[in-house]
Design an enzyme around this catalytic site. Structure first.
Site, short mmCIF file in Angstrom:
data_model
loop_
_atom_site.label_atom_id
_atom_site.label_comp_id
_atom_site.label_asym_id
_atom_site.label_seq_id
_atom_site.Cartn_x
_atom_site.Cartn_y
_atom_site.Cartn_z
CE1 TYR A 180 -3.34 -3.00 0.54
CE2 TYR A 180 -1.87 -3.58 2.34
CZ TYR A 180 -3.04 -3.74 1.17
OH TYR A 180 -3.49 -5.09 1.34
CE1 TYR B 119 -7.50 -6.39 2.02
CE2 TYR B 119 -6.92 -8.35 3.31
CZ TYR B 119 -6.43 -7.15 2.47
OH TYR B 119 -5.46 -7.81 1.76
CG ASP C 158 -10.74 -14.87 4.55
OD1 ASP C 158 -10.02 -15.57 5.05
OD2 ASP C 158 -10.96 -13.89 3.77
CE LYS D 29 -3.22 -11.62 7.03
NZ LYS D 29 -4.17 -11.41 6.28
C1 LIG Z 1 -4.64 -11.36 5.02
C2 LIG Z 1 -5.98 -11.93 4.44
C3 LIG Z 1 -6.17 -12.27 3.23
C4 LIG Z 1 -5.07 -12.26 2.20
O1 LIG Z 1 -4.15 -13.00 2.40
P1 LIG Z 1 -2.72 -12.81 1.64
O2 LIG Z 1 -1.94 -13.96 1.97
O3 LIG Z 1 -2.22 -11.46 1.92
O4 LIG Z 1 -3.01 -12.72 0.18
C5 LIG Z 1 -7.44 -12.62 2.92
N1 LIG Z 1 -8.66 -12.66 3.99
C6 LIG Z 1 -8.47 -12.40 5.28
C7 LIG Z 1 -9.49 -12.44 6.13
C8 LIG Z 1 -7.05 -12.01 5.50
O5 LIG Z 1 -6.68 -11.46 6.83
#
Ligand SMILES: *Cc1c(COP(=O)(O)O)cnc(C)c1O
Length: 434
Positions: A22, A154, A255, A284
């Site tokens: 960013y 997000y 997610d 993550k």
């Molecule tokens: C960080 C994140 C993503 C994206 O993951 P990247 O490895 O950065 O592409 C997607 N969804 C959530 C909830 C996240 O916290």
């Protein structure tokens, strides 16, 4: 060995040539130069604000749950490196990927049985969306190709994930009009412990029912909305989504890229609600922050649906799919997590954060302090002055990365009580000066 570069030279070259998350080009704010990391500490190449080491309050964006340079994870990486760092996954397979997939199936909600290994969280969300759309196409319902989510979310930075990020005030506002147009419910009412709001539940049900014909899936972050605003909501809404999706023939995607592997106090946030999604994304903390790896899990119904269609395959296959090095470290990281009383560690950190951040509530400019699991958030009533807030935290010997109106922390689970207190002091200092 190449000629060593001085910290000054590195920072100049960084500014000239290297994009940061960013960021503009050339970069504006000078990043801190990290030389190495161990335990919960980042060692700087040169002192900043009198500190040559910083306690990491960010776990490198939710990922380094065991801290840095962990002997068990180092061993797993070394061992795998001696065998092979990578081989293609088309037509070949290997023990690290198979072991990891089996383990993810074992520890995730029961209906999830099949695993697609991708190379980043965003890609795992792309794959989840592709699975859902392709499932309905296979079943002869190609109109079902939109997504529903709630505001404040997000899901990553690639195209489909961006389309389900909060459309207002989020990082992807710029792309309105260019992205696929998805359906947005209001943001869930705040508060993990708040009594569920019946009117909001009715709003979710109504919207899912009204758009069922065109909806492939509902996708949400369960319990904690991370980069969209660090807010917590009642698990009851996940049950509402599950029921409404079942009633109207819509798939449900969780997610758990940020929430997975214990961060909220449950191994997966879905467990707070006692519901299972049809598709789940992990990333993550999957490799304990060592390497980039993500996974998309799905049920047998979804996999069967896709595999019985006109194109009876899941048409996705990243070059580095199932990377053995990352898979081996991920398996070791999960073993390490499960071999200890991680729930107790998260509870201990939660208590430390509650205690240490309580003082922030009385600071001028602070709107709210909230803590859930090993996540502590101080929300201001104004945009954070990033430079001032970062400087204040560094002066306290802590690394924080605030955004928007939020100063927050999610420390590694190995963070000791003194370091948790130190992080809290830094969050308070950042809130005072930012
Ligand atoms: C960080 C994140 C993503 C994206 O993951 P990247 O490895 O950065 O592409 C997607 N969804 C959530 C909830 C996240 O916290």
């Amino acid at each position: 060995m190449p000629e060593p570069l001085t910290p000054g030279e590195l920072l100049t070259l960084d500014r000239q040539h290297v994009w940061h998350p960013y960021g503009p080009m050339p970069g504006k704010a000078a990043p801190l130069l990290v030389e190495s990391a161990s335990g919960v500490r980042l060692r700087l190449a040169e002192p900043v604000e009198g500190q040559d080491e910083l306690v990491d309050g960010m776990s490198s964006w939710w990922s380094a749950v065991h801290g840095y340079n962990h002997p068990v994870l180092n061993d797993a990486a070394h061992g795998q490196l001696e065998r092979m760092s990578h081989v293609m996954f088309g037509g070949l397979t290997h023990e690290p990927a198979v072991r990891l997939a089996k383990r993810l199936v074992d520890i995730s909600p029961e209906p999830l049985q099949h695993v697609f290994l991708a190379d980043s969280g965003s890609v795992s969300v792309e794959v989840a969306v592709k699975m859902c759309l392709q499932y309905w196409r296979s079943l002869g319902k190609p109109r079902k190709q939109r997504l529903l989510t709630w505001r404040g979310g997000y899901h990553g930075d690639t195209w489909q994930p961006m389309s389900v990020c909060d459309p207002d005030g989020g990082m992807h506002e710029l792309w309105q009009g260019a992205l696929p147009r998805q359906i947005f419910a209001d943001a869930p009412p705040a508060g993990f412990d708040a009594a569920p709001d019946e009117a909001y539940a009715a709003h979710l049900r109504e919207l899912i029912g009204r758009h069922a014909e065109e909806l492939a899936a509902v996708i949400v972050e369960p319990v904690v909305q991370g980069a969209g605003g660090m807010s917590f909501h009642s698990p009851a809404y996940l049950r509402v989504l599950r029921e409404a999706c079942d009633e109207h023939g819509v798939l449900l995607v969780f997610d758990e890229i940020a929430t997975g592997f214990g961060r909220t106090g449950a191994l997966f946030a879905a467990e707070h609600a006692g519901v299972a999604p049809d598709v789940m994304c992990l990333g993550k903390a999957l490799t304990g922050g060592y390497l980039t790896l993500a996974a998309t899990l799905c049920t047998t119904a979804v996999a069967d649906g896709i595999s019985r269609g006109a194109l009876p395959v899941l048409a996705h296959g990243p070059t580095f799919m199932g990377n053995p090095l990352a898979a081996a470290v991920a398996d070791a990281s999960i073993s390490l997590l499960l071999s200890q009383d991680w729930g107790q560690e998260v509870k201990r950190i939660e208590a430390g954060l509650r205690n240490g951040l309580a003082a922030a509530a009385d600071l001028p400019g602070v709107r709210e302090v909230r803590v859930l699991g090993a996540i502590g958030v101080v929300q201001l009533d104004h945009e954070v002055d990033m430079a001032a807030a970062t400087r204040a935290a560094v002066r306290e010997g802590v690394w924080l990365r605030p955004f928007r109106d939020l100063i927050y922390t999610m420390p590694p689970y190995i963070t000791g009580d003194d370091d948790v207190a130190r992080i809290c002091a830094a969050v308070c200092a950042a809130a005072r000066e930012g």
